[in-house]
Write a protein that holds these residues in place. Sequence first.
Motif, PDB file in Angstrom:
ATOM      1  N   GLY A 110       8.553   7.792 -10.599  1.00 31.39           N
ATOM      2  CA  GLY A 110       8.928   6.399 -10.389  1.00 31.39           C
ATOM      3  C   GLY A 110       8.504   5.527 -11.552  1.00 31.39           C
ATOM      4  N   GLU A 111       8.465   4.234 -11.316  1.00 31.76           N
ATOM      5  CA  GLU A 111       8.130   3.289 -12.384  1.00 31.76           C
ATOM      6  C   GLU A 111       6.937   2.401 -12.019  1.00 31.76           C
ATOM      7  N   ALA A 116       0.214   4.737 -10.074  1.00 31.23           N
ATOM      8  CA  ALA A 116      -0.368   5.817 -10.872  1.00 31.23           C
ATOM      9  C   ALA A 116      -1.810   5.495 -11.256  1.00 31.23           C
ATOM     10  N   LYS A 117      -2.060   4.238 -11.621  1.00 32.29           N
ATOM     11  CA  LYS A 117      -3.425   3.838 -11.975  1.00 32.29           C
ATOM     12  C   LYS A 117      -4.374   3.990 -10.790  1.00 32.29           C
ATOM     13  N   TYR A 144      12.217  13.649 -15.070  1.00 30.85           N
ATOM     14  CA  TYR A 144      12.989  13.023 -13.996  1.00 30.85           C
ATOM     15  C   TYR A 144      13.132  11.507 -14.124  1.00 30.85           C
ATOM     16  N   ASN A 145      12.264  10.881 -14.879  1.00 27.39           N
ATOM     17  CA  ASN A 145      12.232   9.418 -14.852  1.00 27.39           C
ATOM     18  C   ASN A 145      12.555   8.801 -16.204  1.00 27.39           C
ATOM     19  N   ARG A 146      11.851   9.218 -17.229  1.00 27.74           N
ATOM     20  CA  ARG A 146      11.984   8.695 -18.593  1.00 27.74           C
ATOM     21  C   ARG A 146      11.684   7.204 -18.682  1.00 27.74           C
ATOM     22  N   CYS A 147      10.778   6.736 -17.812  1.00 29.46           N
ATOM     23  CA  CYS A 147      10.260   5.369 -17.934  1.00 29.46           C
ATOM     24  C   CYS A 147       9.170   5.413 -19.000  1.00 29.46           C
ATOM     25  N   LYS A 148       9.419   4.786 -20.131  1.00 30.55           N
ATOM     26  CA  LYS A 148       8.514   4.938 -21.263  1.00 30.55           C
ATOM     27  C   LYS A 148       7.113   4.436 -20.960  1.00 30.55           C
ATOM     28  N   GLU A 149       7.017   3.360 -20.209  1.00 32.67           N
ATOM     29  CA  GLU A 149       5.701   2.818 -19.885  1.00 32.67           C
ATOM     30  C   GLU A 149       4.895   3.823 -19.066  1.00 32.67           C
ATOM     31  N   TYR A 153       1.460   5.851 -20.208  1.00 35.82           N
ATOM     32  CA  TYR A 153       0.218   5.798 -19.423  1.00 35.82           C
ATOM     33  C   TYR A 153      -0.302   7.206 -19.134  1.00 35.82           C
ATOM     34  N   LEU A 154       0.604   8.103 -18.765  1.00 40.37           N
ATOM     35  CA  LEU A 154       0.175   9.468 -18.451  1.00 40.37           C
ATOM     36  C   LEU A 154      -0.281  10.213 -19.701  1.00 40.37           C
ATOM     37  N   VAL A 155       0.368   9.957 -20.833  1.00 34.43           N
ATOM     38  CA  VAL A 155      -0.059  10.593 -22.085  1.00 34.43           C
ATOM     39  C   VAL A 155      -1.486  10.184 -22.434  1.00 34.43           C
ATOM     40  N   LEU A 156      -1.776   8.904 -22.289  1.00 36.23           N
ATOM     41  CA  LEU A 156      -3.102   8.398 -22.640  1.00 36.23           C
ATOM     42  C   LEU A 156      -4.179   8.833 -21.652  1.00 36.23           C
TER      43      LEU A 156
END
Length: 605
Positions: A110-111, A116-117, A144-149, A153-156
Amino acid sequence: MASAESSPLMSSDHIDDSVIEFTREFNHRYYQPLHLSILKGDWESTKAFIDNDPTALTTKISILGRTALHVAAVSAQWHLIEKLLQHMPANVLEELDFVGWTCLHYVAMGESINAAKALIAKNPSLTQIADSKGFTPLLHSVTYNRCKEMVWYLVLNTTDDRPGCPFSGPSASQLVTLLTAAGFHDITMYLVQHYPNLATISDLNGSIILNVLSKLPSHFQSGHNFAVWKSFIYHCIPVEHEYLPPNQSIIGNTIWNALQNLVPSIKLVRDTKLRHVYAVRLVNLVFSQASNMNDNQFWKSFVNPNAIFLATSSGIVEILRNCFQYFPELIWAYMPNEGYVVQTAIKNRQEKVFSLLCKMPIICKLLVMAFNQPQNTTSHLAARFVSQVESISGASFQLQRELLWFKEVEKLNHPLYKEVKNQDGKTAWQVFKEEHKPLLEEGKNWMKDTSNSCMLVATLIATIAFAAAITVPGGNNQDRGIPIFLSDNTFMIFAVSDALALFSSMASLLMFLAILNARFAEEDFVMALPKRLIIGLACLFFGVVSTMVAFGAALSMLLQERLKWAPIPIAVLACVPIALFAKLQLPLFIEMIISTYGSRFSRIY
């Protein structure tokens, strides 16, 4: 509780078996009210059920083995997730449903960054837990999402620790592929800088990053065509000199910040430029990492010729420039049925690649002189008709472009090659004429139709201008035949404008008539016919403007005694047809000028 570290890879049969076994003892009717209230986002009913039965927080409440948290995530009830977390122990967040996913796997699709936080704050190890196929929430987000934000966040907040090992494990190659294909080149750069092994990930087809990028010409400036005003904005917009994650990025110019908030299209152009800049930096970083490898066999398989030829046929000059900078020998790469790099560029009409290769004149000439099977020179390749990917207005200008391209390639060949025949017994020029015969006919018809249409307008303007010159506004003095308004400055504007309208429309008529009487040979489409059409359209446009000015001046003279303000609305209304004519014809006019007089093939990219 089943953790991802100990869970086996689940097949669909295993899931079915798990569901069947679970449903034997599952009380569906009991948990149905809770399930429905979560799906509806009804926190009051959900809380009432949990208060009555606290075990409902940690138990599975659906036949797919999902907890209340899973159900809230699947139904995108983000506010319920945050409320449920306040009452839920941290270890329950690691539960996998029968599909093999944790709650964070669903949230990553999702977005809602806040959801997630909240999950990661409750249990930081969630980002490392893989699903039944070994995929972390980060990979789910990109897939599935490709929401860059969300991806950022998950990368960091994801490390390369076990059990997921997302940046060094089996799923690392898929992560790099998806990030690159999605255009998240800044994220890929960030990961490559922190995990250098990702730059050199390759498969049987060579470098994964290069293979993906070579299929995405729109991710580079060389493969993106903007309108004139967007192109101007593109070159003016500043971008960051150094890469920073989004929460640390600083755009230097506050004026551009304000402008892109007011005009969304400016933000679009800026985002496009950022993607182009990061794509080039990513390519440079990948080649730099690969060149540091001492294994000669490694980089030969890493830089697969197929990626080079894909980049050549797509016109991605940025990849080729970096490739030849780090691995100059690859300019001699040969592909069966394709030939050398320069021959592939010629066949696919890639002017920018051709210009890049021409900066290495000796090598380029050697490659150009090479024969292609079956006994074709490079001029034979340039003579073949190729449907243009770019939008070119009118068949005549497509033919002009084909002719210019053929002549440019022919310059590099030895004069004797002009008479070389292929296995069909045809010279390059004979092949060109045969291949472009339908296009020649289309160009001839297009040029005639355009000229006939414009002649009609020019004739109408000339007729009106001539009639207006004889019957001037206000009439003439009966004694001397001199116009009554001769001393009026407005009359002089009318007289001059009317004369210019007549002269320009007549000049336009003559140019269009010259087009209709032309012989329409192939060589005429290079300069003679386009030049006549350009002059004819320029005169016609000038005639339209002059006619409107003359009409406005005449009407103002007749009304100025009674309506002093009349010239203002008359001038405004006269601008309407001029603006429409400019909007409809000016793009074609500019394109004709650039195509005819612009040094398309001599520019260095």
